[in-house]
Scaffold this motif. Structure first.
Motif, PDB file in Angstrom:
ATOM      1  N   MET B   1      27.454   0.838  -1.822  1.00 47.36           N
ATOM      2  CA  MET B   1      26.310   1.602  -2.314  1.00 47.36           C
ATOM      3  C   MET B   1      25.081   0.709  -2.357  1.00 47.36           C
ATOM      4  SD  MET B   1      27.852   3.982  -5.352  1.00 47.36           S
ATOM      5  CE  MET B   1      28.156   2.617  -6.471  1.00 47.36           C
ATOM      6  N   ASP B   2      23.957   1.269  -1.942  1.00 52.17           N
ATOM      7  CA  ASP B   2      22.752   0.462  -1.830  1.00 52.17           C
ATOM      8  C   ASP B   2      21.547   1.396  -1.723  1.00 52.17           C
ATOM      9  OD1 ASP B   2      20.923  -1.471  -1.409  1.00 52.17           O
ATOM     10  OD2 ASP B   2      21.621  -2.042   0.592  1.00 52.17           O
ATOM     11  N   LEU B   3      20.519   1.142  -2.526  1.00 51.75           N
ATOM     12  CA  LEU B   3      19.323   1.988  -2.464  1.00 51.75           C
ATOM     13  C   LEU B   3      18.193   1.350  -1.672  1.00 51.75           C
ATOM     14  CD1 LEU B   3      18.566   3.673  -5.911  1.00 51.75           C
ATOM     15  CD2 LEU B   3      19.320   4.736  -3.792  1.00 51.75           C
ATOM     16  N   LYS B   4      18.423   0.121  -1.210  1.00 54.13           N
ATOM     17  CA  LYS B   4      17.316  -0.605  -0.587  1.00 54.13           C
ATOM     18  C   LYS B   4      17.103  -0.181   0.863  1.00 54.13           C
ATOM     19  CE  LYS B   4      18.079  -4.742  -3.329  1.00 54.13           C
ATOM     20  NZ  LYS B   4      19.398  -4.226  -3.795  1.00 54.13           N
TER      21      LYS B   4
END
Lengths: 337, 386
Positions: B1-4
């Motif tokens: 998971m990663d929002l960048k």
């Protein structure tokens, strides 16, 4: 940007799932319904596997992973209706670590301590009146407020009185926080926003409850036959199951998003944590209610596991502020990015 | 998971933002008629000339060939810049064009793709019939092959903007004896073809708002070379277009609606004061919508994430079902907030118009009931009802 768990995260999910399927099947609650639950026996094993300090940095005795991994694991805790005392241990260890109480921290991380939760009775009681969850034999009790988070000894509370819990597998007491109460460890929100993390993790836990109810209903809809067909064939039932899946998807996506926002230390941390708790608790309660209905008369009995999901969903909602309070709060935040 | 997002993606975001801020039309989009057609075509042309048309179209067909993450970024910025919805170009850009790219002949590609992208031609859809709605495969509009022509007779209905369109993606029955999914063909139909008559259908938003038409085909002749894909293989060709419809273009709606909720909170505060937002029933509804809009955006990110990993495409229907219903609740609340003003429906105010418009969000492109069948059967594995 990627909201799906990475391969490493999937491994963590698989490990905790395996462990809980074997050690904490929801059927255990049937057996223990009159005398609480045996979940405290799991804490040392969870400690050994590293699940209690997942989100703490390594130099603070933890595993050094992020809020994302914590979120994924609490989702599984909710799915198996693990005792909410688990919040006391994981968040308690964080408080002890931030407060520099190394010994207390390590004891908590080992899973050998009993930790209860104190939760304000809100408008139902006075300003110092609390419900204590799973605290009858607690060494310390977790108390989280917007401004700070603390661990208190049990004797910080007075007039402790056992009451019958609606969620009968939990030990519940009424108590008043004494004026002279001193925490064993304490951390203000400026140092570590434990409150937002707690709401986010309760959201994740409620996601799990909602998914558990969803899966129980779907499983039943596939095997229960009426009019010569599995009831899941009929759209009245099928569409209820679809509704459960839609809600669960919304709740899971928001929980994932909120956990990542916390890790970024974004100014929207509180907004997304509160949004996550709102969406997930609404999901958990509605899915549990639909699960009762899909089961028909059987769903109304104590023999089916259904009622445990419904009751735990309400517990998740009421801890750290119910839907009503969270809705009031979310309107106070500025527009998120 | 990663929002960048990567540095390159962020750079792309800034370029998109700059271009949109400099070029977005400031004039309000007309609600109907030739003025609306000219507006939508001009905005599409503007994007084309600026090099920003066809974000999901491959480069070899004049598109931008963007990956899903960049499409997401584009639509987020599109909504933030308050860029107009060019609904009239939707079918060409998201159904017709992509279908021709996937299944069309070289000649069809050469003739039809550029005019869609460049804002020269409007496309409409000819799928539903009076007796084939949710059960689309029951369609009866007949096409008989005569030499190198198809002779079309029958009727289509709920054709959005059909009276303002140049071309139509038309589903016809070419083999009435085959099982219902097997005898259908997907045809490019020119709206100037003799034998076509249109009956405008007013919609509920206000008197004289024509949105749909019913199409009547009386031995309308179409060149056989206008069949896309194989004759009688139109069902699978059509299903691939419906897939595109569920793609990235709706991302901008989620963002728009999130802004709208914020605007509503402000409007409610201005009108009735802080106490209204805090304590009233409206406060609870606004709060729930704020949380739900956050979740809807997260669901969009999840759909993009799943698509990037090529997993569970049917799960996109979870988002679709949720978003259509949330949009209705947003507009209903907007209507309730304006109180008695909602009894008035002036031409220059959007709140009543859009409130009534959202009754279509749980009907168009598969009703919420059909969505729930898909979820129940393809996602949850429950037994098929049909």
């Amino acid at each position: 940007m990627d909201l799906l768990p990475s391969a490493e995260q999937q491994q963590i999910i698989d490990t905790i799932k395996d462990f809980l399927v074997n050690e904490a099947s929801v059927d255990r609650l049937r057996e223990f319904s009159a005398i609480g639950n045996p979940d405290f026996e799991l804490w040392p094993q969870l400690g050994e596997l590293g699940f209690l300090g997942l989100g703490l940095p390594e130099d603070k005795g933890g595993v050094g992973l992020s809020a994302g991994e914590e979120m994924l694991v609490f989702q599984q805790f909710g799915y198996h209706l693990l005792s909410p005392a688990i919040f006391g241990i994981v968040l308690g260890a964080r408080i002890a670590a931030s407060a520099g109480e190394v010994e207390l921290r390590d004891e908590l991380l080992s899973g050998t301590m009993r930790v209860g939760l104190a939760n304000s009775r809100g408008l139902a009681g006075g300003p110092r009146d609390y419900h204590l969850f799973e605290a009858d034999e607690a060494d310390v009790i977790l108390l989280i407020e917007e401004s700070n988070a603390a661990l208190y000894p049990r004797d910080a509370f007075e007039q402790i009185a056992r009451v019958n819990a609606t969620d009968a597998v939990l030990v519940l007491e009424r108590a008043t926080l004494s004026n002279a109460a001193r925490p064993r460890a304490e951390v203000p929100v400026k140092v570590d926003n434990v409150h937002a993390r707690a709401l986010m993790l309760m959201g994740a836990y409620a996601v799990g409850i909602g998914e558990g109810a969803r899966d129980l209903a779907i499983e039943y809809a596939k095997v229960r036959e009426q009019f010569g067909k599995p009831i899941g064939f009929f759209q009245a039932i099928k569409h209820m199951c679809a509704d459960m899946a839609i809600r669960s998807e919304a709740a899971l996506c928001q929980a994932s998003f909120a956990s990542l926002v916390i890790d970024e230390g974004s100014p929207d941390t509180n907004f997304h944590a509160v949004a996550s708790k709102i969406v997930a608790c609404e999901t958990a309660i509605k899915n549990a209610a639909d699960c009762v209905q899909v089961h028909g008369a059987f769903g109304f009995t104590a023999e089916a596991n259904v009622h445990h999901y419904l009751k735990r969903a309400h517990v998740a909602d009421l801890i750290w502020g119910s839907l009503r309070e969270q809705r009031e709060r979310i309107l106070t935040f500025p527009t998120p990015a | 998971m990663d929002l960048k997002f990567s540095v390159e993606d962020q750079q792309f975001r800034e370029e998109a933002r700059d271009w949109l801020n400099a070029n977005v039309f400031k004039e309000r989009r007309p609600h109907g008629g030739e003025a609306m057609r000219q507006y939508d075509l001009a905005w599409q042309r503007c994007q084309y000339e600026g090099g920003w048309a066809g974000v999901s179209w491959p480069k070899e067909y004049g598109g931008m060939g963007l990956g899903l993450t960049r499409q997401l970024i584009w639509y987020e910025e599109y909504a933030r810049a308050n860029a107009p919805d060019n609904h009239l170009c939707f079918v060409g850009l998201n159904h017709g064009g992509p279908t021709i790219i996937a299944h069309g002949s070289e000649q069809q590609k050469k003739e039809h793709l550029r005019p869609i992208l460049a804002g020269d031609k409007i496309w409409c859809q000819g799928f539903s019939e009076p007796n084939a709605g949710s059960d689309l495969a029951a369609l009866k509009t007949r096409a008989v092959i005569e030499g190198d022509e198809l002779v079309v007779t029958g009727s289509k209905i709920w054709t959005s903007h059909g009276h303002l369109s140049d071309m139509q993606e038309l589903l016809v029955r070419t083999d009435p004896d085959a099982p219902k999914h097997k005898g259908i063909s997907w045809v490019i139909f020119d709206m100037k073809t003799p034998g076509l008559e249109l009956r405008p259908i007013e919609i509920m938003t206000a008197p004289n708002h024509t949105h749909f038409v019913q199409c009547f085909y009386d031995e309308a002749r179409v060149p056989l070379k206008n069949v896309v894909g194989k004759v009688n293989d139109g069902w699978s060709v059509a299903m691939s277009t419906l897939g595109f419809e569920r793609g990235t273009a709706q991302i901008k709606d989620q963002i728009r609606y999130a802004f709208l909720v914020e605007e509503m909170i402000e409007r409610a505060r201005e009108r009735y004061g802080d106490a209204f937002v805090k304590n009233d029933e409206f406060g609870a509804r606004l709060a729930q919508l704020r949380a739900d809009m956050a979740a809807a955006r997260a669901m969009t990110y999840m759909v993009v994430s799943r698509a990037q990993h090529n997993v569970s495409p049917a799960m996109a229907s979870l988002m679709r079902a949720m978003v259509g219903e949330v949009q209705q609740r947003v507009r209903r609340l907007a209507f309730d907030i304006i109180g008695a003003d909602g009894l008035e429906n002036p031409e220059d105010d959007d709140w009543v118009y859009f409130y009534l418009r959202t009754y279509s969000t749980t009907i168009a492109a598969g009703t919420s009931q059909i969505q729930r069948n898909i979820i129940g059967e393809r996602v949850l594995g429950l037994p098929r009802s049909r």
